[in-house]
Design an enzyme around this catalytic site. Structure first.
Site, PDB file in Angstrom:
ATOM      1  N   HIS A 135       0.721  -1.512  -0.131  1.00  0.00           N
ATOM      2  CA  HIS A 135      -0.150   0.165  -0.009  1.00  0.00           C
ATOM      3  C   HIS A 135       0.807   0.924   0.295  1.00  0.00           C
ATOM      4  O   HIS A 135       0.436   1.863  -0.144  1.00  0.00           O
ATOM      5  CB  HIS A 135      -0.993  -0.340   1.001  1.00  0.00           C
ATOM      6  CG  HIS A 135      -1.420  -1.262   1.007  1.00  0.00           C
ATOM      7  ND1 HIS A 135      -3.006  -1.242   0.140  1.00  0.00           N
ATOM      8  CD2 HIS A 135      -2.332  -2.119   2.347  1.00  0.00           C
ATOM      9  CE1 HIS A 135      -3.553  -2.488   0.955  1.00  0.00           C
ATOM     10  NE2 HIS A 135      -3.178  -2.494   2.244  1.00  0.00           N
ATOM     11  N   GLY A 143      -1.976   2.545   4.764  1.00  0.00           N
ATOM     12  CA  GLY A 143      -2.458   1.012   4.773  1.00  0.00           C
ATOM     13  C   GLY A 143      -1.041   0.496   5.827  1.00  0.00           C
ATOM     14  O   GLY A 143      -1.152  -1.372   5.423  1.00  0.00           O
ATOM     15  N   ASP A 171      -3.294 -11.239  -1.652  1.00  0.00           N
ATOM     16  CA  ASP A 171      -3.618 -10.858  -0.525  1.00  0.00           C
ATOM     17  C   ASP A 171      -5.323 -10.354  -0.065  1.00  0.00           C
ATOM     18  O   ASP A 171      -5.786  -9.960  -1.024  1.00  0.00           O
ATOM     19  CB  ASP A 171      -2.965  -9.367   0.026  1.00  0.00           C
ATOM     20  CG  ASP A 171      -2.809  -8.744   1.573  1.00  0.00           C
ATOM     21  OD1 ASP A 171      -1.379  -9.596   1.762  1.00  0.00           O
ATOM     22  OD2 ASP A 171      -4.260  -8.099   1.673  1.00  0.00           O
ATOM     23  N   HIS A 173      -6.860  -7.978   0.515  1.00  0.00           N
ATOM     24  CA  HIS A 173      -6.351  -6.107   0.538  1.00  0.00           C
ATOM     25  C   HIS A 173      -6.187  -6.092  -1.290  1.00  0.00           C
ATOM     26  O   HIS A 173      -5.156  -6.334  -1.051  1.00  0.00           O
ATOM     27  CB  HIS A 173      -6.363  -4.918   1.674  1.00  0.00           C
ATOM     28  CG  HIS A 173      -6.577  -5.582   2.576  1.00  0.00           C
ATOM     29  ND1 HIS A 173      -5.992  -6.859   3.516  1.00  0.00           N
ATOM     30  CD2 HIS A 173      -7.588  -4.940   3.691  1.00  0.00           C
ATOM     31  CE1 HIS A 173      -6.818  -6.668   4.555  1.00  0.00           C
ATOM     32  NE2 HIS A 173      -7.588  -5.215   4.304  1.00  0.00           N
ATOM     33  N   ASP A 254      -3.663 -13.123   5.226  1.00  0.00           N
ATOM     34  CA  ASP A 254      -5.498 -12.136   5.418  1.00  0.00           C
ATOM     35  C   ASP A 254      -6.146 -13.254   4.494  1.00  0.00           C
ATOM     36  O   ASP A 254      -7.785 -12.523   4.281  1.00  0.00           O
ATOM     37  CB  ASP A 254      -5.351 -10.738   5.849  1.00  0.00           C
ATOM     38  CG  ASP A 254      -4.590 -10.356   4.657  1.00  0.00           C
ATOM     39  OD1 ASP A 254      -4.296 -10.844   3.184  1.00  0.00           O
ATOM     40  OD2 ASP A 254      -4.851  -8.804   4.433  1.00  0.00           O
ATOM     41  N   TYR A 293      -3.104 -11.340  10.278  1.00  0.00           N
ATOM     42  CA  TYR A 293      -3.547  -9.959  11.403  1.00  0.00           C
ATOM     43  C   TYR A 293      -4.338 -11.744  12.372  1.00  0.00           C
ATOM     44  O   TYR A 293      -4.410 -11.502  13.703  1.00  0.00           O
ATOM     45  CB  TYR A 293      -5.169  -9.182  11.734  1.00  0.00           C
ATOM     46  CG  TYR A 293      -4.189  -8.807  10.690  1.00  0.00           C
ATOM     47  CD1 TYR A 293      -3.310  -7.591  10.317  1.00  0.00           C
ATOM     48  CD2 TYR A 293      -4.269  -8.752   9.008  1.00  0.00           C
ATOM     49  CE1 TYR A 293      -3.087  -7.045   9.154  1.00  0.00           C
ATOM     50  CE2 TYR A 293      -4.044  -7.490   7.829  1.00  0.00           C
ATOM     51  CZ  TYR A 293      -3.066  -6.665   7.982  1.00  0.00           C
ATOM     52  OH  TYR A 293      -3.183  -6.350   7.163  1.00  0.00           O
TER      53      TYR A 293
END
Length: 389
Positions: A135, A143, A171, A173, A254, A293
């Protein structure tokens, strides 16, 4: 694709130190336990492990602005961020906090990705799980990302002679910083599979960077069967059509079932398969980490990914020393009763199959025209000078 040399794991002891602070989602143990678990399993031979160098300020300036680099360096050294710096560069915020060793950690991540590109071009498959900060922008943090190391992995491949580079982001995201960096570069193609409607709210189907990006925003609960369909019917055919000289992968954890900051439902076994198949699409391959996470699912995923990339057999049950590393992990985002027993004793997840839903079928149909157009067809790409060089 046959590699000339042994695979390389790029790491550093500083990843065993805490970062971000205790109340940040990235304050959990991440790469340190991966290195420890690989070591406990005997999976880091002396000819495989290499210590990550730290990128120099001149190298960082290949992409980031000199004033931003100096600000990160100086704020890290003095231990505080001025108000004007916080407003201008988005550091010292709850999202992108200042913490001890920030500059050294971020610059080492970039150095590791640059080194991974050099190793890949020399014939190794290069694994750098501390990478994947996709990011980061040239002049600001975003991010949880300060410097954008996947950009440097790609620049390292391009400047090392790779005429065509493929970037694939797995990912949860969207890798907005990487897409923005290369959207005008004809030598690069980008594919991202990420959860629809999730921050940074980019990477829509229509967001295609003049045809050079294939964004695949998938529905909540996206599972192994749906991933397999997109990979087999679209992603791998696009990769082979582009015929990259190098591939760079961001493998965020994630996207796994059990991650507290996403709603995807993938198994690590499915992602291992995808990553290894994509790495075989080019003579040079760089495999990075990314988000993640849940320290248990992340550690198991990235440890098993190294096993797959280096040709090792994953045991059905981990030995006691390895289980001890997993049992010692903790995370404020996950309650004790949510910790599944298999997260403590094994590496491989059970598959998460199911019916392929209409949203996924429509997504595939919308992207199929890329398979017959000219933008993803392999042509010799002349050297061009772009803004990030």
């Amino acid at each position: 694709m046959k590699r000339l040399l042994a695979p390389t794991f790029i790491g550093h002891e500083l990843y065993g130190q805490p970062g971000y602070g205790p109340h940040h989602p990235l304050g959990i143990p991440r790469v340190g336990p991966v290195m420890a678990l690989c070591g406990a399993l005997g999976w880091l031979a002396p000819d495989e492990f290499q210590v990550s160098p730290r990128a120099t300020e001149d190298e960082l300036a290949w992409f980031h602005t000199p004033d931003y680099i100096r600000t990160i360096r100086d704020a890290s050294a003095r231990g505080r961020v001025e108000i004007a710096e916080r407003e201008r560069y988005a550091i010292g915020t709850m999202e992108n906090p200042l913490f001890p060793g920030l500059y050294e950690r971020a610059a080492t991540s970039v150095g590791g990705s640059l080194h991974a590109a050099r190793c890949a071009l020399a014939g190794r498959i290069a694994y750098h799980p501390a990478g994947g900060t996709h990011h980061g922008r040239p002049d600001r943090a975003s991010g949880f990302c300060y410097f954008n190391d996947p950009v440097f992995a790609m620049l390292g491949c391009l400047q090392g002679g790779a005429q065509r580079v493929l970037y694939v982001d797995l990912d949860a995201h969207h890798g907005d910083g990487v897409q923005a960096a290369f959207e005008n570069d004809p030598r690069v193609r980008m594919i991202s599979i990420h959860e629809a409607g999730r921050w940074p709210h980019t990477g829509a189907i229509t967001d295609n960077a003049a045809g050079r990006a294939c964004n695949l925003p998938v529905p909540k609960g996206f599972h192994d069967g749906e991933l397999r369909l997109l990979i087999d019917e679209l992603v791998l055919p696009l990769a082979h059509r582009w015929q990259p000289a190098a591939v760079v992968l961001t493998c965020g954890a994630d996207a796994l079932a059990g991650d507290p900051l996403s709603s995807m439902n993938l198994s690590n076994t499915a992602l291992w398969s995808v990553a290894t198949r994509l790495a075989d699409c080019a003579p040079a391959a760089v495999v990075l980490g990314g988000g993640g996470y849940n320290p248990w699912t992340l550690t198991r995923y990235w440890t098993g990914l190294w096993a797959m990339l280096s040709g090792r057999t994953i045991p059905a049950m981990l030995p006691a020393a390895a289980q001890g590393i997993l049992r010692a992990l903790c995370c404020d985002l996950i309650d004790d009763e949510e910790v599944q027993s298999q997260w403590l004793t094994t590496l491989a997840d059970a598959p998460t199959d199911g019916d392929v839903r209409d949203d996924t079928i429509r997504l595939l149909a919308a992207m199929r025209p890329l398979l017959v157009g000219e933008v993803w067809r392999s042509h010799e790409c002349k050297q061009v000078r772009t803004v990030h060089q």
